[in-house]
Scaffold this motif. Sequence first.
Motif, PDB file in Angstrom:
ATOM      1  N   HIS A   1       0.835  -1.208   0.000  1.00 39.15           N
ATOM      2  CA  HIS A   1       0.000   0.000   0.000  1.00 39.15           C
ATOM      3  C   HIS A   1       0.866   1.254   0.000  1.00 39.15           C
ATOM      4  O   HIS A   1       0.612   2.207  -0.758  1.00 39.15           O
ATOM      5  CB  HIS A   1      -0.909  -0.012   1.224  1.00 39.15           C
ATOM      6  N   SER A   2       1.902   1.263   0.840  1.00 38.41           N
ATOM      7  CA  SER A   2       2.791   2.425   0.903  1.00 38.41           C
ATOM      8  C   SER A   2       3.499   2.639  -0.428  1.00 38.41           C
ATOM      9  O   SER A   2       3.649   3.775  -0.887  1.00 38.41           O
ATOM     10  CB  SER A   2       3.815   2.233   2.016  1.00 38.41           C
ATOM     11  N   ALA A   3       3.937   1.542  -1.055  1.00 42.16           N
ATOM     12  CA  ALA A   3       4.599   1.662  -2.359  1.00 42.16           C
ATOM     13  C   ALA A   3       3.650   2.232  -3.398  1.00 42.16           C
ATOM     14  O   ALA A   3       4.029   3.080  -4.221  1.00 42.16           O
ATOM     15  CB  ALA A   3       5.123   0.300  -2.806  1.00 42.16           C
ATOM     16  N   GLY A   4       2.383   1.796  -3.363  1.00 45.69           N
ATOM     17  CA  GLY A   4       1.400   2.326  -4.297  1.00 45.69           C
ATOM     18  C   GLY A   4       1.168   3.816  -4.104  1.00 45.69           C
ATOM     19  O   GLY A   4       1.057   4.562  -5.084  1.00 45.69           O
ATOM     20  N   VAL A   5       1.091   4.236  -2.851  1.00 48.38           N
ATOM     21  CA  VAL A   5       0.897   5.661  -2.567  1.00 48.38           C
ATOM     22  C   VAL A   5       2.074   6.479  -3.101  1.00 48.38           C
ATOM     23  O   VAL A   5       1.893   7.536  -3.721  1.00 48.38           O
ATOM     24  CB  VAL A   5       0.710   5.881  -1.054  1.00 48.38           C
ATOM     25  N   LEU A   6       3.280   6.000  -2.887  1.00 48.32           N
ATOM     26  CA  LEU A   6       4.462   6.725  -3.353  1.00 48.32           C
ATOM     27  C   LEU A   6       4.512   6.796  -4.873  1.00 48.32           C
ATOM     28  O   LEU A   6       4.825   7.838  -5.453  1.00 48.32           O
ATOM     29  CB  LEU A   6       5.728   6.045  -2.820  1.00 48.32           C
ATOM     30  N   LEU A   7       4.192   5.683  -5.544  1.00 53.11           N
ATOM     31  CA  LEU A   7       4.280   5.653  -6.999  1.00 53.11           C
ATOM     32  C   LEU A   7       3.189   6.479  -7.666  1.00 53.11           C
ATOM     33  O   LEU A   7       3.326   6.858  -8.834  1.00 53.11           O
ATOM     34  CB  LEU A   7       4.223   4.203  -7.492  1.00 53.11           C
TER      35      LEU A   7
ATOM     36  N   THR B   1       6.754  13.078   5.069  1.00 55.96           N
ATOM     37  CA  THR B   1       7.572  12.805   6.257  1.00 55.96           C
ATOM     38  C   THR B   1       7.289  11.440   6.863  1.00 55.96           C
ATOM     39  O   THR B   1       8.180  10.838   7.477  1.00 55.96           O
ATOM     40  CB  THR B   1       7.327  13.888   7.320  1.00 55.96           C
ATOM     41  N   ASP B   2       6.080  10.918   6.690  1.00 53.99           N
ATOM     42  CA  ASP B   2       5.758   9.625   7.287  1.00 53.99           C
ATOM     43  C   ASP B   2       5.990   8.460   6.336  1.00 53.99           C
ATOM     44  O   ASP B   2       5.613   7.337   6.642  1.00 53.99           O
ATOM     45  CB  ASP B   2       4.297   9.605   7.757  1.00 53.99           C
ATOM     46  N   GLY B   3       6.610   8.724   5.171  1.00 51.53           N
ATOM     47  CA  GLY B   3       6.831   7.643   4.219  1.00 51.53           C
ATOM     48  C   GLY B   3       8.264   7.527   3.748  1.00 51.53           C
ATOM     49  O   GLY B   3       8.541   6.855   2.746  1.00 51.53           O
ATOM     50  N   GLN B   4       9.193   8.164   4.472  1.00 52.71           N
ATOM     51  CA  GLN B   4      10.575   8.160   4.004  1.00 52.71           C
ATOM     52  C   GLN B   4      11.205   6.774   4.082  1.00 52.71           C
ATOM     53  O   GLN B   4      11.946   6.371   3.185  1.00 52.71           O
ATOM     54  CB  GLN B   4      11.394   9.170   4.809  1.00 52.71           C
ATOM     55  N   GLY B   5      10.902   6.034   5.157  1.00 50.66           N
ATOM     56  CA  GLY B   5      11.476   4.694   5.276  1.00 50.66           C
ATOM     57  C   GLY B   5      11.017   3.792   4.154  1.00 50.66           C
ATOM     58  O   GLY B   5      11.828   3.092   3.523  1.00 50.66           O
ATOM     59  N   GLN B   6       9.710   3.804   3.857  1.00 52.83           N
ATOM     60  CA  GLN B   6       9.196   2.985   2.765  1.00 52.83           C
ATOM     61  C   GLN B   6       9.770   3.421   1.424  1.00 52.83           C
ATOM     62  O   GLN B   6      10.050   2.594   0.558  1.00 52.83           O
ATOM     63  CB  GLN B   6       7.667   3.069   2.719  1.00 52.83           C
ATOM     64  N   ALA B   7       9.956   4.734   1.240  1.00 59.46           N
ATOM     65  CA  ALA B   7      10.459   5.238  -0.030  1.00 59.46           C
ATOM     66  C   ALA B   7      11.881   4.760  -0.297  1.00 59.46           C
ATOM     67  O   ALA B   7      12.206   4.330  -1.410  1.00 59.46           O
ATOM     68  CB  ALA B   7      10.406   6.764  -0.044  1.00 59.46           C
ATOM     69  N   PHE B   8      12.735   4.822   0.717  1.00 63.77           N
ATOM     70  CA  PHE B   8      14.105   4.377   0.507  1.00 63.77           C
ATOM     71  C   PHE B   8      14.181   2.852   0.372  1.00 63.77           C
ATOM     72  O   PHE B   8      15.035   2.326  -0.326  1.00 63.77           O
ATOM     73  CB  PHE B   8      15.004   4.884   1.631  1.00 63.77           C
ATOM     74  N   GLY B   9      13.271   2.139   1.043  1.00 60.60           N
ATOM     75  CA  GLY B   9      13.205   0.706   0.822  1.00 60.60           C
ATOM     76  C   GLY B   9      12.779   0.378  -0.595  1.00 60.60           C
ATOM     77  O   GLY B   9      13.339  -0.521  -1.247  1.00 60.60           O
ATOM     78  N   LEU B  10      11.783   1.113  -1.110  1.00 60.25           N
ATOM     79  CA  LEU B  10      11.342   0.926  -2.488  1.00 60.25           C
ATOM     80  C   LEU B  10      12.446   1.280  -3.467  1.00 60.25           C
ATOM     81  O   LEU B  10      12.646   0.586  -4.480  1.00 60.25           O
ATOM     82  CB  LEU B  10      10.102   1.782  -2.741  1.00 60.25           C
ATOM     83  N   LEU B  11      13.168   2.340  -3.176  1.00 54.26           N
ATOM     84  CA  LEU B  11      14.292   2.735  -4.038  1.00 54.26           C
ATOM     85  C   LEU B  11      15.327   1.622  -4.127  1.00 54.26           C
ATOM     86  O   LEU B  11      15.785   1.259  -5.224  1.00 54.26           O
ATOM     87  CB  LEU B  11      14.928   4.014  -3.496  1.00 54.26           C
TER      88      LEU B  11
END
Length: 258
Positions: free
Chosen positions: A65-71, A192-202
């Motif tokens: 879900h977090s990856a979908g929100v970021l993308l 700010t609440d999605g930085q960890g997921q973003a770097f994991g996705l990266l």
Amino acid sequence: MLGLALGGTAVAALGPRRALAVSAVLYIGCALAVRVRLPRLRPGQFGGTSSGVGGDGGAVRASLHSAGVLLRGRTVRRLLLAQWLPPAFVTGAEGLIVAYAGERHFAPGWYAVLMGCLPVGMLVGDLLVGRLLRPRARERLTVPLVALAGLPLIGFAAEPGVAVSSCLLLLSGLGYAYNLGLQRPFLDALPTDGQGQAFGLLGSGSMTLQGVGPVCLGSVAAGIGTGGAIALAGGAVALTAGWILTWRPRTSQALVPN
């Protein structure tokens, strides 16, 4: 670079099959060490989200879900692709170096030299760009450095010898420093609440595409030869530089999530 040296030593001492078996055993040992020695993280720790997390299945759903929100955010999506695509193409080209050297009948010792040129160029480029340039200058040089990572590889279409091939690979490695110009814009674009997921996705996306790149270019090389496939990869990186130029903001302050 140290890993390449140790891997080559293991292959020389044990042979390729035994060296791969030793590598597999070491990976299993690392997995066991991680499982036994590292503490289990609490839900929501280190920037995660505890909503919807109920065991491993819930964690997977929350991650997707977090990856979908970021993308879905155009700015974040563009910055992810800008960091994914050039390494994928260059890694694909790097995977053909040994085959290229074999086609050109280079002496066996030159295989290792060619394989080392890209990482040496990456190290030098990171040191020069990271230490000598200010953040704004690094951001302005993002597109030229992406182009530098790709354009030298186009020279492999002429099937150059050892000396020219080494120089082309060194120059391509220098261009990898483009990532330094995207780090701050990428961080600024994240919620700010999605930085960890973003770097994991990266990280996971980068590793996945760097595995897909050699497979795809290997298939291309079967049809047009290794020199042509490496040149094609360089052209793809150059096109990526042009694509980044069409949307690259002037300053990191212009980067806001959509």
